[in-house]
Design a protein around this motif. Structure first.
Motif, PDB file in Angstrom:
ATOM      1  N   GLU A 165     -16.321 -34.849  -8.953  1.00 11.69           N
ATOM      2  CA  GLU A 165     -16.102 -35.457  -7.641  1.00 11.69           C
ATOM      3  C   GLU A 165     -15.796 -36.927  -7.857  1.00 11.69           C
ATOM      4  O   GLU A 165     -16.526 -37.611  -8.572  1.00 11.69           O
ATOM      5  CB  GLU A 165     -17.343 -35.312  -6.761  1.00 11.69           C
ATOM      6  CG  GLU A 165     -17.713 -33.876  -6.466  1.00 11.69           C
ATOM      7  CD  GLU A 165     -18.980 -33.764  -5.649  1.00 11.69           C
ATOM      8  OE1 GLU A 165     -19.482 -34.780  -5.117  1.00 11.69           O
ATOM      9  OE2 GLU A 165     -19.501 -32.634  -5.540  1.00 11.69           O
ATOM     10  N   MET A 166     -14.734 -37.414  -7.209  1.00 13.48           N
ATOM     11  CA  MET A 166     -14.310 -38.795  -7.434  1.00 13.48           C
ATOM     12  C   MET A 166     -14.142 -39.603  -6.153  1.00 13.48           C
ATOM     13  O   MET A 166     -13.698 -40.738  -6.203  1.00 13.48           O
ATOM     14  CB  MET A 166     -12.986 -38.791  -8.226  1.00 13.48           C
ATOM     15  CG  MET A 166     -13.123 -38.134  -9.593  1.00 13.48           C
ATOM     16  SD  MET A 166     -11.578 -38.094 -10.534  1.00 13.48           S
ATOM     17  CE  MET A 166     -10.692 -36.760  -9.734  1.00 13.48           C
ATOM     18  N   ARG A 167     -14.477 -39.048  -5.021  1.00 16.90           N
ATOM     19  CA  ARG A 167     -14.303 -39.743  -3.746  1.00 16.90           C
ATOM     20  C   ARG A 167     -15.619 -40.394  -3.310  1.00 16.90           C
ATOM     21  O   ARG A 167     -16.691 -39.936  -3.661  1.00 16.90           O
ATOM     22  CB  ARG A 167     -13.847 -38.766  -2.667  1.00 16.90           C
ATOM     23  CG  ARG A 167     -12.486 -38.136  -2.943  1.00 16.90           C
ATOM     24  CD  ARG A 167     -12.141 -37.114  -1.877  1.00 16.90           C
ATOM     25  NE  ARG A 167     -12.237 -37.694  -0.546  1.00 16.90           N
ATOM     26  CZ  ARG A 167     -11.241 -38.302   0.105  1.00 16.90           C
ATOM     27  NH1 ARG A 167     -10.056 -38.393  -0.461  1.00 16.90           N
ATOM     28  NH2 ARG A 167     -11.411 -38.796   1.303  1.00 16.90           N
ATOM     29  N   ASP A 168     -15.506 -41.438  -2.504  1.00 16.68           N
ATOM     30  CA  ASP A 168     -16.696 -42.085  -1.952  1.00 16.68           C
ATOM     31  C   ASP A 168     -17.073 -41.540  -0.582  1.00 16.68           C
ATOM     32  O   ASP A 168     -18.033 -41.999   0.032  1.00 16.68           O
ATOM     33  CB  ASP A 168     -16.480 -43.606  -1.857  1.00 16.68           C
ATOM     34  CG  ASP A 168     -16.528 -44.251  -3.231  1.00 16.68           C
ATOM     35  OD1 ASP A 168     -17.371 -43.844  -4.055  1.00 16.68           O
ATOM     36  OD2 ASP A 168     -15.716 -45.161  -3.478  1.00 16.68           O
ATOM     37  N   GLY A 169     -16.327 -40.576  -0.108  1.00 14.40           N
ATOM     38  CA  GLY A 169     -16.642 -39.955   1.168  1.00 14.40           C
ATOM     39  C   GLY A 169     -15.884 -38.663   1.342  1.00 14.40           C
ATOM     40  O   GLY A 169     -14.762 -38.504   0.866  1.00 14.40           O
ATOM     41  N   TYR A 170     -16.552 -37.742   2.001  1.00 13.90           N
ATOM     42  CA  TYR A 170     -15.953 -36.451   2.308  1.00 13.90           C
ATOM     43  C   TYR A 170     -16.100 -36.218   3.810  1.00 13.90           C
ATOM     44  O   TYR A 170     -16.482 -37.127   4.546  1.00 13.90           O
ATOM     45  CB  TYR A 170     -16.630 -35.350   1.477  1.00 13.90           C
ATOM     46  CG  TYR A 170     -16.357 -35.516  -0.006  1.00 13.90           C
ATOM     47  CD1 TYR A 170     -15.252 -34.918  -0.592  1.00 13.90           C
ATOM     48  CD2 TYR A 170     -17.177 -36.300  -0.800  1.00 13.90           C
ATOM     49  CE1 TYR A 170     -14.975 -35.082  -1.954  1.00 13.90           C
ATOM     50  CE2 TYR A 170     -16.912 -36.479  -2.157  1.00 13.90           C
ATOM     51  CZ  TYR A 170     -15.810 -35.869  -2.719  1.00 13.90           C
ATOM     52  OH  TYR A 170     -15.541 -36.049  -4.048  1.00 13.90           O
ATOM     53  N   MET A 171     -15.825 -35.009   4.258  1.00 14.00           N
ATOM     54  CA  MET A 171     -15.841 -34.731   5.683  1.00 14.00           C
ATOM     55  C   MET A 171     -17.173 -35.125   6.322  1.00 14.00           C
ATOM     56  O   MET A 171     -18.224 -34.883   5.766  1.00 14.00           O
ATOM     57  CB  MET A 171     -15.508 -33.281   5.961  1.00 14.00           C
ATOM     58  CG  MET A 171     -16.422 -32.282   5.283  1.00 14.00           C
ATOM     59  SD  MET A 171     -15.505 -30.935   4.547  1.00 14.00           S
ATOM     60  CE  MET A 171     -15.601 -31.364   2.826  1.00 14.00           C
ATOM     61  N   ARG A 172     -17.063 -35.781   7.444  1.00 13.69           N
ATOM     62  CA  ARG A 172     -18.260 -36.206   8.189  1.00 13.69           C
ATOM     63  C   ARG A 172     -18.697 -35.046   9.070  1.00 13.69           C
ATOM     64  O   ARG A 172     -18.497 -35.038  10.270  1.00 13.69           O
ATOM     65  CB  ARG A 172     -17.966 -37.428   9.054  1.00 13.69           C
ATOM     66  CG  ARG A 172     -17.561 -38.738   8.399  1.00 13.69           C
ATOM     67  CD  ARG A 172     -18.097 -38.937   7.029  1.00 13.69           C
ATOM     68  NE  ARG A 172     -18.085 -40.347   6.637  1.00 13.69           N
ATOM     69  CZ  ARG A 172     -17.538 -40.774   5.528  1.00 13.69           C
ATOM     70  NH1 ARG A 172     -16.927 -39.955   4.723  1.00 13.69           N
ATOM     71  NH2 ARG A 172     -17.620 -42.048   5.206  1.00 13.69           N
ATOM     72  N   ASP A 173     -19.290 -34.036   8.427  1.00  7.99           N
ATOM     73  CA  ASP A 173     -19.673 -32.836   9.158  1.00  7.99           C
ATOM     74  C   ASP A 173     -21.014 -33.028   9.855  1.00  7.99           C
ATOM     75  O   ASP A 173     -21.628 -34.091   9.794  1.00  7.99           O
ATOM     76  CB  ASP A 173     -19.690 -31.627   8.223  1.00  7.99           C
ATOM     77  CG  ASP A 173     -20.684 -31.777   7.078  1.00  7.99           C
ATOM     78  OD1 ASP A 173     -21.537 -32.696   7.095  1.00  7.99           O
ATOM     79  OD2 ASP A 173     -20.608 -30.966   6.139  1.00  7.99           O
TER      80      ASP A 173
END
Length: 169
Positions: A22-30
Protein backbone atom coordinates in the motif's frame (compact mmCIF):
# COMPACT_ATOMS: atom_id res chain seq x y z
CA UNK A 1 -10.44 -15.96 -23.14
CA UNK A 2 -10.45 -17.01 -19.48
CA UNK A 3 -11.82 -14.58 -16.92
CA UNK A 4 -9.42 -13.29 -14.27
CA UNK A 5 -9.80 -15.01 -10.91
CA UNK A 6 -11.69 -13.17 -8.20
CA UNK A 7 -9.92 -11.72 -5.17
CA UNK A 8 -11.22 -14.57 -3.02
CA UNK A 9 -10.19 -17.19 -5.60
CA UNK A 10 -6.66 -15.78 -5.62
CA UNK A 11 -6.42 -16.24 -1.84
CA UNK A 12 -8.03 -19.66 -1.88
CA UNK A 13 -5.62 -20.88 -4.57
CA UNK A 14 -2.46 -19.33 -3.07
CA UNK A 15 0.03 -22.00 -2.03
CA UNK A 16 2.92 -20.07 -0.44
CA UNK A 17 2.41 -16.33 -0.16
CA UNK A 18 0.20 -13.32 -0.62
CA UNK A 19 1.86 -9.92 -0.18
CA UNK A 20 0.26 -6.51 -0.35
CA UNK A 21 1.95 -3.14 -0.87
CA UNK A 22 0.00 0.00 0.00
CA UNK A 23 1.46 3.35 -1.03
CA UNK A 24 -1.34 5.88 -0.59
CA UNK A 25 -1.93 8.21 2.35
CA UNK A 26 -5.68 7.85 2.05
CA UNK A 27 -8.30 5.53 0.71
CA UNK A 28 -12.08 5.66 0.45
CA UNK A 29 -13.70 7.57 3.28
CA UNK A 30 -16.20 4.83 4.01
CA UNK A 31 -18.59 4.48 6.95
CA UNK A 32 -15.96 2.66 9.03
CA UNK A 33 -13.49 5.53 8.68
CA UNK A 34 -16.17 8.13 9.40
CA UNK A 35 -17.34 6.22 12.47
CA UNK A 36 -13.75 5.95 13.75
CA UNK A 37 -13.14 9.64 13.00
CA UNK A 38 -16.25 10.51 15.06
CA UNK A 39 -14.64 8.71 18.02
CA UNK A 40 -16.74 5.56 17.85
CA UNK A 41 -14.73 2.37 18.17
CA UNK A 42 -15.85 -0.97 16.80
CA UNK A 43 -14.65 -4.54 16.76
CA UNK A 44 -13.00 -5.21 13.39
CA UNK A 45 -13.41 -8.97 13.91
CA UNK A 46 -17.17 -8.48 13.84
CA UNK A 47 -17.30 -5.67 11.28
CA UNK A 48 -15.04 -7.38 8.74
CA UNK A 49 -15.91 -11.03 9.43
CA UNK A 50 -15.48 -12.15 5.81
CA UNK A 51 -11.90 -10.79 5.73
CA UNK A 52 -11.06 -12.53 9.00
CA UNK A 53 -12.48 -15.80 7.73
CA UNK A 54 -10.58 -15.57 4.44
CA UNK A 55 -7.27 -14.68 6.14
CA UNK A 56 -7.61 -17.39 8.75
CA UNK A 57 -8.41 -20.01 6.12
CA UNK A 58 -5.47 -18.80 4.03
CA UNK A 59 -2.89 -18.71 6.84
CA UNK A 60 -4.09 -22.00 8.34
CA UNK A 61 -3.12 -23.64 5.03
CA UNK A 62 0.42 -22.34 5.59
CA UNK A 63 0.23 -19.36 3.21
CA UNK A 64 2.23 -16.41 4.53
CA UNK A 65 0.31 -13.13 4.26
CA UNK A 66 2.35 -9.93 4.55
CA UNK A 67 1.28 -6.30 4.17
CA UNK A 68 3.64 -3.32 3.89
CA UNK A 69 2.50 0.28 4.00
CA UNK A 70 4.56 3.23 2.76
CA UNK A 71 3.35 6.30 4.65
CA UNK A 72 4.08 10.01 4.72
CA UNK A 73 4.91 11.46 8.13
CA UNK A 74 3.28 13.06 9.90
CA UNK A 75 0.65 10.49 9.01
CA UNK A 76 -2.76 11.41 7.60
CA UNK A 77 -6.01 10.84 9.48
CA UNK A 78 -6.73 7.86 7.26
CA UNK A 79 -3.37 6.24 8.02
CA UNK A 80 -4.00 6.87 11.74
CA UNK A 81 -7.29 4.96 11.30
CA UNK A 82 -5.45 2.09 9.60
CA UNK A 83 -2.79 2.08 12.31
CA UNK A 84 -5.43 2.02 15.06
CA UNK A 85 -7.21 -1.03 13.62
CA UNK A 86 -4.17 -2.97 12.32
CA UNK A 87 -3.54 -5.05 15.47
CA UNK A 88 -7.20 -5.97 15.93
CA UNK A 89 -7.88 -6.39 12.22
CA UNK A 90 -4.91 -7.39 10.07
CA UNK A 91 -2.60 -8.93 12.68
CA UNK A 92 -5.43 -10.69 14.51
CA UNK A 93 -6.51 -12.23 11.20
CA UNK A 94 -3.00 -13.67 10.62
CA UNK A 95 -1.23 -11.02 8.55
CA UNK A 96 2.24 -9.68 9.26
CA UNK A 97 2.27 -5.90 8.83
CA UNK A 98 5.13 -3.42 8.50
CA UNK A 99 5.30 0.36 8.03
CA UNK A 100 7.87 2.30 6.01
CA UNK A 101 8.13 6.08 6.35
CA UNK A 102 8.04 7.46 2.79
CA UNK A 103 11.36 9.29 3.21
CA UNK A 104 13.04 5.87 3.52
CA UNK A 105 11.53 4.65 0.23
CA UNK A 106 13.18 7.13 -2.15
CA UNK A 107 15.75 4.68 -3.54
CA UNK A 108 13.26 1.85 -4.15
CA UNK A 109 11.88 1.21 -7.64
CA UNK A 110 8.13 1.05 -7.03
CA UNK A 111 5.25 0.20 -9.36
CA UNK A 112 2.70 2.95 -9.97
CA UNK A 113 -0.12 1.29 -8.05
CA UNK A 114 -0.86 -0.66 -4.90
CA UNK A 115 -0.92 -4.40 -5.51
CA UNK A 116 -1.33 -7.91 -4.20
CA UNK A 117 1.24 -10.47 -5.37
CA UNK A 118 0.26 -14.15 -5.11
CA UNK A 119 2.93 -16.86 -4.93
CA UNK A 120 5.32 -14.62 -6.87
CA UNK A 121 3.33 -15.51 -10.01
CA UNK A 122 0.38 -13.14 -10.40
CA UNK A 123 -0.25 -9.51 -9.53
CA UNK A 124 -3.56 -7.87 -8.77
CA UNK A 125 -3.09 -4.10 -9.19
CA UNK A 126 -5.50 -1.81 -7.35
CA UNK A 127 -6.44 1.36 -9.24
CA UNK A 128 -7.80 4.25 -7.15
CA UNK A 129 -9.27 7.66 -7.90
CA UNK A 130 -7.64 10.73 -6.39
CA UNK A 131 -10.17 10.71 -3.54
CA UNK A 132 -9.27 7.11 -2.66
CA UNK A 133 -12.27 5.37 -4.20
CA UNK A 134 -11.46 2.01 -5.80
CA UNK A 135 -11.81 2.26 -9.56
CA UNK A 136 -10.69 -1.14 -10.81
CA UNK A 137 -8.49 -4.14 -10.28
CA UNK A 138 -6.11 -5.39 -12.94
CA UNK A 139 -4.92 -9.02 -12.97
CA UNK A 140 -1.45 -9.40 -14.50
CA UNK A 141 0.84 -12.40 -14.96
CA UNK A 142 3.45 -10.68 -17.13
CA UNK A 143 6.83 -11.81 -15.74
CA UNK A 144 8.34 -8.31 -15.78
CA UNK A 145 5.44 -6.87 -13.76
CA UNK A 146 5.58 -9.82 -11.34
CA UNK A 147 9.34 -9.36 -10.91
CA UNK A 148 9.04 -5.60 -10.33
CA UNK A 149 6.31 -6.08 -7.72
CA UNK A 150 8.21 -8.86 -5.98
CA UNK A 151 11.46 -6.92 -5.78
CA UNK A 152 9.66 -3.72 -4.73
CA UNK A 153 7.77 -5.49 -1.97
CA UNK A 154 10.88 -7.22 -0.60
CA UNK A 155 12.87 -3.97 -0.65
CA UNK A 156 10.10 -2.21 1.26
CA UNK A 157 9.67 -5.13 3.68
CA UNK A 158 13.40 -5.21 4.47
CA UNK A 159 13.43 -1.48 5.38
CA UNK A 160 10.02 -1.34 7.06
CA UNK A 161 9.24 -1.36 10.77
CA UNK A 162 7.12 -4.20 12.23
CA UNK A 163 3.70 -3.01 13.35
CA UNK A 164 4.40 -3.70 17.01
CA UNK A 165 7.49 -1.43 16.88
CA UNK A 166 6.20 1.37 14.66
CA UNK A 167 5.22 4.60 16.41
CA UNK A 168 3.48 6.97 13.99
CA UNK A 169 4.66 10.54 13.79
Amino acid sequence: MTAAPTFEELFRSAKRSAVHLEMRDGYMRDADFEEWQAGNRFDPAERWRSWFDLMRATTHRGVVVRRARIVSEPISDYIRFEYDVTASHNVAAGESVRWLPRKKASAIALPGNDFWLFDGEAVLFNHFAGNGDMLAEEYVTDPSAVELCGSAFEAVWDRAIPHEDYRPV
